[in-house]
Scaffold this active site. Structure first.
Site, PDB file in Angstrom:
ATOM      1  N   LYS A 136      -1.187 -20.230   2.771  1.00  0.00           N
ATOM      2  CA  LYS A 136      -1.964 -21.463   2.722  1.00  0.00           C
ATOM      3  C   LYS A 136      -3.279 -21.235   3.473  1.00  0.00           C
ATOM      4  O   LYS A 136      -3.276 -20.766   4.612  1.00  0.00           O
ATOM      5  CB  LYS A 136      -1.182 -22.606   3.387  1.00  0.00           C
ATOM      6  CG  LYS A 136       0.196 -22.847   2.793  1.00  0.00           C
ATOM      7  CD  LYS A 136       0.136 -23.576   1.472  1.00  0.00           C
ATOM      8  CE  LYS A 136      -0.280 -25.006   1.657  1.00  0.00           C
ATOM      9  NZ  LYS A 136      -0.286 -25.748   0.356  1.00  0.00           N
ATOM     10  N   SER A 137      -4.395 -21.593   2.836  1.00  0.00           N
ATOM     11  CA  SER A 137      -5.692 -21.355   3.471  1.00  0.00           C
ATOM     12  C   SER A 137      -5.827 -22.133   4.772  1.00  0.00           C
ATOM     13  O   SER A 137      -6.477 -21.664   5.722  1.00  0.00           O
ATOM     14  CB  SER A 137      -6.827 -21.723   2.515  1.00  0.00           C
ATOM     15  OG  SER A 137      -6.765 -23.092   2.150  1.00  0.00           O
ATOM     16  N   SER A 138      -5.208 -23.309   4.867  1.00  0.00           N
ATOM     17  CA  SER A 138      -5.301 -24.108   6.088  1.00  0.00           C
ATOM     18  C   SER A 138      -4.657 -23.386   7.266  1.00  0.00           C
ATOM     19  O   SER A 138      -5.102 -23.529   8.412  1.00  0.00           O
ATOM     20  CB  SER A 138      -4.634 -25.468   5.884  1.00  0.00           C
ATOM     21  OG  SER A 138      -3.280 -25.318   5.486  1.00  0.00           O
ATOM     22  N   LEU A 139      -3.606 -22.581   7.002  1.00  0.00           N
ATOM     23  CA  LEU A 139      -2.966 -21.809   8.067  1.00  0.00           C
ATOM     24  C   LEU A 139      -3.771 -20.542   8.362  1.00  0.00           C
ATOM     25  O   LEU A 139      -3.886 -20.124   9.517  1.00  0.00           O
ATOM     26  CB  LEU A 139      -1.540 -21.445   7.669  1.00  0.00           C
ATOM     27  CG  LEU A 139      -0.604 -22.624   7.377  1.00  0.00           C
ATOM     28  CD1 LEU A 139       0.781 -22.117   6.988  1.00  0.00           C
ATOM     29  CD2 LEU A 139      -0.516 -23.560   8.579  1.00  0.00           C
ATOM     30  N   GLY A 140      -4.331 -19.935   7.313  1.00  0.00           N
ATOM     31  CA  GLY A 140      -5.123 -18.729   7.502  1.00  0.00           C
ATOM     32  C   GLY A 140      -6.330 -18.979   8.386  1.00  0.00           C
ATOM     33  O   GLY A 140      -6.744 -18.101   9.157  1.00  0.00           O
ATOM     34  N   ARG A 141      -6.890 -20.176   8.331  1.00  0.00           N
ATOM     35  CA  ARG A 141      -8.055 -20.491   9.153  1.00  0.00           C
ATOM     36  C   ARG A 141      -7.701 -20.589  10.632  1.00  0.00           C
ATOM     37  O   ARG A 141      -8.581 -20.564  11.499  1.00  0.00           O
ATOM     38  CB  ARG A 141      -8.684 -21.804   8.681  1.00  0.00           C
ATOM     39  CG  ARG A 141      -9.332 -21.666   7.309  1.00  0.00           C
ATOM     40  CD  ARG A 141      -9.669 -22.995   6.697  1.00  0.00           C
ATOM     41  NE  ARG A 141     -10.087 -22.829   5.306  1.00  0.00           N
ATOM     42  CZ  ARG A 141     -10.150 -23.805   4.428  1.00  0.00           C
ATOM     43  NH1 ARG A 141      -9.842 -25.047   4.794  1.00  0.00           N
ATOM     44  NH2 ARG A 141     -10.525 -23.570   3.182  1.00  0.00           N
ATOM     45  N   THR A 181      11.391 -13.352   1.471  1.00  0.00           N
ATOM     46  CA  THR A 181      11.021 -12.851   2.790  1.00  0.00           C
ATOM     47  C   THR A 181       9.504 -12.904   2.926  1.00  0.00           C
ATOM     48  O   THR A 181       8.776 -12.464   2.044  1.00  0.00           O
ATOM     49  CB  THR A 181      11.522 -11.415   2.984  1.00  0.00           C
ATOM     50  OG1 THR A 181      12.960 -11.415   2.977  1.00  0.00           O
ATOM     51  CG2 THR A 181      11.049 -10.837   4.315  1.00  0.00           C
ATOM     52  N   LEU A 182       9.031 -13.456   4.041  1.00  0.00           N
ATOM     53  CA  LEU A 182       7.602 -13.625   4.295  1.00  0.00           C
ATOM     54  C   LEU A 182       7.179 -12.750   5.458  1.00  0.00           C
ATOM     55  O   LEU A 182       7.893 -12.660   6.467  1.00  0.00           O
ATOM     56  CB  LEU A 182       7.289 -15.094   4.627  1.00  0.00           C
ATOM     57  CG  LEU A 182       7.754 -16.141   3.618  1.00  0.00           C
ATOM     58  CD1 LEU A 182       7.506 -17.541   4.175  1.00  0.00           C
ATOM     59  CD2 LEU A 182       7.036 -15.966   2.287  1.00  0.00           C
ATOM     60  N   GLU A 183       6.034 -12.122   5.344  1.00  0.00           N
ATOM     61  CA  GLU A 183       5.478 -11.294   6.405  1.00  0.00           C
ATOM     62  C   GLU A 183       4.410 -12.105   7.126  1.00  0.00           C
ATOM     63  O   GLU A 183       3.345 -12.371   6.568  1.00  0.00           O
ATOM     64  CB  GLU A 183       4.914 -10.003   5.807  1.00  0.00           C
ATOM     65  CG  GLU A 183       5.988  -9.156   5.125  1.00  0.00           C
ATOM     66  CD  GLU A 183       5.488  -8.462   3.870  1.00  0.00           C
ATOM     67  OE1 GLU A 183       4.254  -8.411   3.680  1.00  0.00           O
ATOM     68  OE2 GLU A 183       6.329  -7.995   3.090  1.00  0.00           O
TER      69      GLU A 183
END
Length: 204
Positions: free
Chosen positions: A116-121, A141-143
């Site tokens: 999610k771009s909101s988390l990437g920021r 599974t998420l990295e």
């Protein structure tokens, strides 16, 4: 790429064309956003590297006769975080997470996952084994990596990534992949590569 209506139609389909996501996404919200993706939530299981007791992790597998007992020990430890609690991901740290949702793709749909771009920021980078093949089933599974400058609190149940879905030519092979059926984050040991094994013996 499937539209919101096509995603909803696939969720309501029967037989070999049915897309399953449990818990099911909010169809009204999908329609309202006109989304071409489905948001997925963070699950409660995490797996991190044992920094203090792991000298290094080889990304290739040596022949069995060259492996040591230490190389066969798991370099990771598992964590369970209940709903309402958080996992603190410090700057420069990396952890494996898992989606809350369990998915099953039909033979006619593939997909890929992005953060999610909101988390990437905020510095939270989410990379996955991004491609999902037809017939995949299980939790993803998420990295998760914190590339920012401050610790981040991540909570089970929060929206963490999104899946884009595509119609594909019907896949007749019945190969669900080695990670199908998983409900916890996994770290697979490298597979032995005989070509690499021969190359490392080449002089110079």
């Amino acid at each position: 790429m499937l539209s919101a209506e096509q995603i909803i139609g696939s969720l309501g389909a029967t037989g070999d064309d049915k897309l399953t996501i449990v818990p099911a996404p909010d169809e009204a919200a999908l329609r309202e956003r006109g989304a071409t993706s489905v948001d997925l939530r963070l699950g409660r299981w995490f797996r991190s590297f044992r920094q203090t007791s792991t000298k290094s992790v080889s990304l290739v597998a040596l022949p069995p006769e060259e492996q040591t007992d230490a190389a066969q020990e798991s370099p990771t430890k598992q964590h369970f975080v209940p709903f309402g609690s958080s996992y603190v991901l410090h700057p420069g740290r990396f952890v494996l997470g898992v989606t809350l949702e369990w998915l099953q793709l039909p033979r006619t749909i593939s997909g890929y996952v992005t953060g999610k771009s909101s988390l990437g920021r905020h510095g939270l980078v989410i990379e996955t084994a991004a491609g999902l093949h037809p017939m995949f089933s299980g939790c993803l599974t998420l990295e998760l990596a914190n590339v920012g400058e401050v610790p981040l609190e991540i909570y089970p149940g929060m929206n963490v990534c999104q899946i884009f879905l595509h119609r594909t030519i019907r896949c007749e092979a019945d190969n669900r992949g080695e990670f199908s059926g998983r409900r916890k984050p996994t770290l697979k040991a490298p597979s032995f590569d005989p070509v690499f094994d021969r190359l490392r013996e080449v002089p110079g």
